[in-house]
Enzyme design. Sequence first.
Site, PDB file in Angstrom:
ATOM      1  CD  GLU A 161      -2.617   1.214   2.672  1.00 62.70           C
ATOM      2  OE1 GLU A 161      -3.049   0.119   3.087  1.00 62.70           O
ATOM      3  OE2 GLU A 161      -2.856   2.292   3.245  1.00 62.70           O
ATOM      4  CD  GLU A 166      -3.272   7.514   5.325  1.00 61.35           C
ATOM      5  OE1 GLU A 166      -4.274   7.090   5.916  1.00 61.35           O
ATOM      6  OE2 GLU A 166      -2.124   7.073   5.491  1.00 61.35           O
TER       7      GLU A 166
END
Lengths: 285, 477
Positions: A161, A166
Amino acid sequence: MKKIILNKKLNHCKIALFTCVLLMTLSCDLDETQEVATLNNLVMADEFDEDGTPDSSIWGYEIGDGSAQGIPGWGNNELQYYTDRPENVTVENGVLIITAREEAYQGASYTSARLITRGLFEQQYGRFEARIRVPYGQGYWPAFWLLGNDCNVNPWPQCGEIDIMEYLGDEPASMFGTLHGPGFSGAESISKEFTLQNDRFDTGFHVFGVEWTPSYINYYVDGNIYHSLTREDVAEETDGEGEWVFDNPFYIILNVAVGGNLPGNPNQDTVFPQSMLVDYVRVYK
Amino acid sequence: MKLSKIKYSRLMGLLLLVVVTTSCEREVSEDAVPATFPSNAEVFTDNPVGLTDEFFISFDPAVGANTNGFGTDQNEAYLGNTSIRVDVPAPNDSDGNFIGGIFRDRGEGRDLTGYDALTFWAKGSTTAVFEAGFGTDFIEDKYPVSNSNLQLSTDWKKYVLPIPDPSKLVQERGMFLFSAGTQSTNGMGYTIWIDEIKFESLGTVAQPRPRIQNGEEVVVQNFIGGTVNITGLTQTFNTVAQGDVTVNAAPAYFEFESSDVEVATVDENGLVNIIGAGISQITATLGGTEAQGSITIESLGDFTPAPTPTRDPENVISIFSDAYPNVTVDYYNGFFNADGQTTQGGTGPGGADLSVDGNGIINYTNLNFVGIGTFMNVPTIDASSMTHIHVDLNVNETLNAGDNIQLQLLNDVGGNETSATVTITSANLAQNEWRGFDIPLSDFNGLSSRSQIGLIFFISNSISNIYVDNIYYYNEQ
């Protein structure tokens, strides 16, 4: 397919990344003259210029609260139920709008959307970037990230990932980029925070990207590389335990999560609805 | 170069004025540039920057402002070598029990439109709560901003006061304001050092959340000719480093709107004028952002005031009336909540909850008992030479047989206290009509002396909503 990041990780990373920063200071300066990427051959772009539903040849959806995927709350006790309704995802005035709403829906208290390019656009290596404005307030957790397309056969974190962006709504001047793989996932993932000086991410658009090659992944914001991870770095960060699993095609995810372990739940000051605006997504080779 | 530009634009302004005056149809020339004022950011570094010669302009000593405690300190500084030193006086200081005032720009004002906050550093000899702000110039006081709940720490700390809407501050003279007392330190005097006062463009001030009426939806009843002040005006920003910061913002930062201008209009000072019967909701925006909160005016139409008193002022001691100068009272509602009081009201300007055509009226609601005090910080009433007490009452609800209101007078409260009560029965009251009462003081059996009257009580266990006007003692001659 999980995406667990705990606060502990951030602390862990800050120490580790201190070394990283030192290394980077020696090797390359974090100044304006720094060039991003030699990867300039555009292979996919969605400029979101056509109003209505997003281009179905690029974008699909994940619907629900994660239960169908076997991870209720998407593995992080998130509160939203993802839909593909226009209330939660639409294209207007040249931007993709992913809107989180506070509403009772299918047993959840919030709705939002999660767009994926799985099976539609997948690529190994390259430069992935998007120009994004994020919402504000505790509980908002928007993200722009990549997931290996082999998670069905090589369960997360084996499939890898790459979190390009974020952001937590209660820290509006900061965002972070993270790498997850076997031996460095969830709380042990390799992450770095980037904080704007005299600006913030919820008041205007910023460009978030990674430059991903067989030997390294560079993270950048508005053209400034703030996080650079090589195969050697991954090995070093994980005492040789971590495995580089970034040599196969990944797909793109854009979503706005609400609440859960990482951002904490919305509080009385959190304003709903709010949206993540995406001006474009571009992928280069 | 810059100076000449300013002169040029002023000249243009004059020309413009002429054009506008002669022809209302003409568009403003695009060449016309409004006069601009200097935009220097610094207010105090190691010295005052561009402030008036007096530097510190105190609040009025007549209201207790102590002018002695202000100075600079060359032994303390956050940056450089000098800070402002404020010695906060104790409550019993004969020169004043608090300290505060403003710094004013020495010129015509500054253009602050390019900044988003006033910032400064401060530390205290102890932790305490103080007030700071800007926009108060003691001339116009048009755009005051303040926060009266700043927490002082014993180490240097940065304070950020966001500008509610910088576009308004094209010519601001009020550079800084502070005020400090000892309410938060149990009466112990202390010292505040302040340094590096300046306007900044932080870039991190965002997410405006303006409020009126403190964000509440308020409903009030009033009448044609009545006025209502919009209160609880604030602006909140997220500042990243300091989190959410809320400041009190002057009405001039807001645009007010009345949902029915036949019922009520609002002026730029946030004063609502009631001009017709009906309902109007007053809302506001600040810099284009809708403010949370509103005030809904239920105008009941024409108001019949109580008859204007006609007694010779020579023979009157007035407690509450627009016909006479009133004595100073401690309060028009003592809020004896610990004793079970439920009564609201008596809390507007001069005690008046309603002001209709300039005539103030007290509106007591949820009445069980309520006192008007004259015994704490003001002289007691010497009614020895008075023969009567007058009061006008208007009952705002259905009257039933047996309903009554008691009027109680207390002399020498807390000392050689005596009191007596007179009962006004429902037969002498009327719903929605004024009734005047002239009660002989001799009817207050048991009030052995009336030379130091300290409390008037209205008491009722049957009537909860009354208008009260024209409370005064008089000598019948």
